[in-house]
Design an enzyme around this catalytic site. Structure first.
Site, mmCIF file in Angstrom:
data_model
loop_
_atom_site.group_PDB
_atom_site.id
_atom_site.type_symbol
_atom_site.label_atom_id
_atom_site.label_comp_id
_atom_site.label_asym_id
_atom_site.label_seq_id
_atom_site.Cartn_x
_atom_site.Cartn_y
_atom_site.Cartn_z
ATOM 1 N N CYS A 8 60.750 9.336 60.701
ATOM 2 C CA CYS A 8 59.698 9.304 59.686
ATOM 3 C C CYS A 8 60.298 8.835 58.364
ATOM 4 O O CYS A 8 61.269 9.420 57.876
ATOM 5 C CB CYS A 8 59.092 10.696 59.524
ATOM 6 S SG CYS A 8 57.895 10.758 58.179
ATOM 7 N N CYS A 14 58.196 14.164 51.845
ATOM 8 C CA CYS A 14 56.897 14.767 52.189
ATOM 9 C C CYS A 14 57.074 16.245 52.540
ATOM 10 O O CYS A 14 58.017 16.619 53.227
ATOM 11 C CB CYS A 14 56.300 14.020 53.377
ATOM 12 S SG CYS A 14 54.707 14.671 53.900
ATOM 13 N N CYS A 17 56.236 18.337 56.820
ATOM 14 C CA CYS A 17 57.095 18.801 57.922
ATOM 15 C C CYS A 17 58.403 19.309 57.333
ATOM 16 O O CYS A 17 59.324 18.527 57.106
ATOM 17 C CB CYS A 17 57.395 17.661 58.884
ATOM 18 S SG CYS A 17 55.944 16.942 59.623
ATOM 19 N N CYS A 85 51.779 8.524 59.770
ATOM 20 C CA CYS A 85 52.475 9.784 60.032
ATOM 21 C C CYS A 85 52.785 9.861 61.525
ATOM 22 O O CYS A 85 51.873 9.779 62.359
ATOM 23 C CB CYS A 85 51.574 10.963 59.613
ATOM 24 S SG CYS A 85 52.190 12.567 60.173
ATOM 25 N N GLN A 199 42.579 23.972 68.139
ATOM 26 C CA GLN A 199 44.020 23.775 68.218
ATOM 27 C C GLN A 199 44.299 22.352 67.701
ATOM 28 O O GLN A 199 43.402 21.517 67.662
ATOM 29 C CB GLN A 199 44.491 23.961 69.661
ATOM 30 C CG GLN A 199 44.111 25.310 70.284
ATOM 31 C CD GLN A 199 44.778 26.514 69.616
ATOM 32 O OE1 GLN A 199 45.786 26.353 68.903
ATOM 33 N NE2 GLN A 199 44.229 27.707 69.820
ATOM 34 N N GLU A 248 33.502 37.177 69.091
ATOM 35 C CA GLU A 248 33.744 36.124 68.097
ATOM 36 C C GLU A 248 32.883 36.395 66.863
ATOM 37 O O GLU A 248 31.775 36.917 66.974
ATOM 38 C CB GLU A 248 33.418 34.760 68.713
ATOM 39 C CG GLU A 248 33.490 33.565 67.784
ATOM 40 C CD GLU A 248 34.814 33.385 67.054
ATOM 41 O OE1 GLU A 248 35.875 33.331 67.692
ATOM 42 O OE2 GLU A 248 34.784 33.319 65.813
ATOM 43 N N CYS A 315 49.511 32.938 66.312
ATOM 44 C CA CYS A 315 50.165 31.882 65.522
ATOM 45 C C CYS A 315 50.927 32.507 64.355
ATOM 46 O O CYS A 315 51.406 31.796 63.487
ATOM 47 C CB CYS A 315 49.126 30.895 65.003
ATOM 48 S SG CYS A 315 47.935 31.676 63.901
#
Ligand SMILES: C[S@@+](CC[C@H](N)C(=O)[O-])C[C@H]1O[C@@H](n2cnc3c(N)ncnc32)[C@H](O)[C@@H]1O
Length: 358
Positions: A8, A14, A17, A85, A199, A248, A315
């Site tokens: 990259c 940037c 990441c 990207c 996701q 939910e 997560c």
């Protein structure tokens, strides 16, 4: 695993990441070490599943500021004007390139681009009301965007941009098959808005579903699921169990779930991190699957105590570890745990763990 780097040209500037300069092997070791450092019940063996270093995202969130289209630089002083990207799937990368050709006359705003499994392009413009009004009054750039074939949503209420009788209007949100799940390996559409939670990409989602479903019994009577969303795990579960109870809270997610729900799924809508969870019983369920937000299970942990088998997707390692402490107190032990690396090149990762009561 070989030492793979993602190529990259923005690696040093940037902020998107933060681990791009580390090889995947080191990222893997750091993620495992982090999980072990926060999770008291971590088993001796931790699995690690990766879909590779990049090209896996089918949605991207970025900003427009002063003519730049991109993410904050590492010092948060301004935006890096990204020409592309390597984290994006080829279809999304092509869409991003084309979108850069639309020069929005605004000083600042957020954008999400998404591609559907069939290649449809979606844009969510989350701009200030005053900017939206200016764009609607002027009309030109929004008409060009529509003419390019993109579907456009605007604002926090995800209103759908339409042109009727020569006038641009904002209609109610429309759910479309922007995402997909995999029912015993077969791709199956899921309905949501462009701005909805899904996701991050199809390839990594497939990996996640395969890991989760490898822990779920091949068939059974009843399963309950917390955080069902638009049905990502609900549909694979419904193919294996006689009855699925799906919990939910999000209104648009519930609409999407309703759209695809087979007859053996019962939807329970409401805040099940709160008092509504108290009194639920899962003693007769063959299995419980939970995929909570970052805050973890909160009060839903109480009825989990009545279950025998649990699969936890998370997560956020810290809330997962705190819930795991409670599960340990309830008599659960960890059977298997895997890091599913949905977010390569960053410190983030997904945990899939199964717990059982002896
Ligand atoms: C990490 S997402 C997972 C969604 C889905 N399982 C998937 O794979 O796409 C967490 C889900 O939990 C739902 N959720 C958040 N708070 C909740 C609550 N208090 N009660 C019930 N569901 C909740 C969110 O709306 C979201 O759909």
């Amino acid at each position: 695993m070989p030492d793979v780097f993602l190529n990259c040209s923005y690696a040093s500037v940037c902020s998107g990441c933060d681990w791009l300069l580390k090889p995947l092997t080191e990222q893997r070791s750091l993620k495992m070490a982090h999980l072990r450092s926060v999770w008291r019940q971590a088993p001796d063996h931790l699995g690690f599943a990766t879909a590779g270093p990049g090209s896996s995202r089918d949605r991207i969130d970025f900003m427009i500021a002063d003519g730049r289209y991109g993410l904050f630089d590492r010092f948060k002083t301004g935006l890096v004007d990204l020409q592309g990207c390597p984290q994006l799937s080829p279809a999304l990368e092509a869409f991003f390139q084309d979108f850069r050709g639309f020069k929005f006359p605004i000083s600042r705003g957020s954008v999400r681009l998404r591609v559907s499994p069939t290649g449809k392009r979606g844009v969510w413009l989350d701009f200030a009301n005053i900017d939206v009004k200016t764009l609607l009054d002027d009309g030109q750039i929004l008409r060009e965007l529509l003419a390019s074939g993109a579907i456009v949503e605007i604002g926090q209420r995800r209103k759908r941009l339409v042109e009727r009788e020569g006038r641009l209007k904002l209609d109610d949100p429309v759910l479309e098959p922007w995402f997909e799940t995999y029912v015993e390996g077969v791709a199956t559409p899921l309905y949501c808005t462009i701005g909805s939670f899904t996701q991050p990409g199809f390839r990594v989602n497939r990996m996640l579903i395969e890991e989760v479903m490898s822990l779920v019994p091949m068939r059974g009577g009843r399963v309950a699921e917390f955080g069902a969303g638009i049905g990502n795990f609900t549909l694979p579960l419904a193919a294996r169990f006689a009855a699925v109870d799906a919990y939910e809270v999000d209104t648009l997610a519930l609409e999407g779930l309703e759209h695809v729900k087979p007859a053996n799924v019962t939807i329970h809508s409401g805040n099940y991190q709160g008092d509504k969870a108290l009194g639920l019983q899962f003693a007769d369920a063959d299995c419980l699957l939970v995929d909570p937000p970052r805050s973890g299970l909160m009060k839903f942990i109480e009825p989990v105590a009545t279950a025998q088998k649990l699969i936890y997707v998370s997560c956020f390692a810290e809330s997962f570890a705190a819930d795991s402490d409670r599960l340990h107190d309830f008599g659960f032990r960890v059977e298997k745990a895997t890091i599913v690396d949905q977010f390569p090149q960053s410190r983030h990762y997904e945990i899939v763990a199964s717990f059982i009561k002896d």
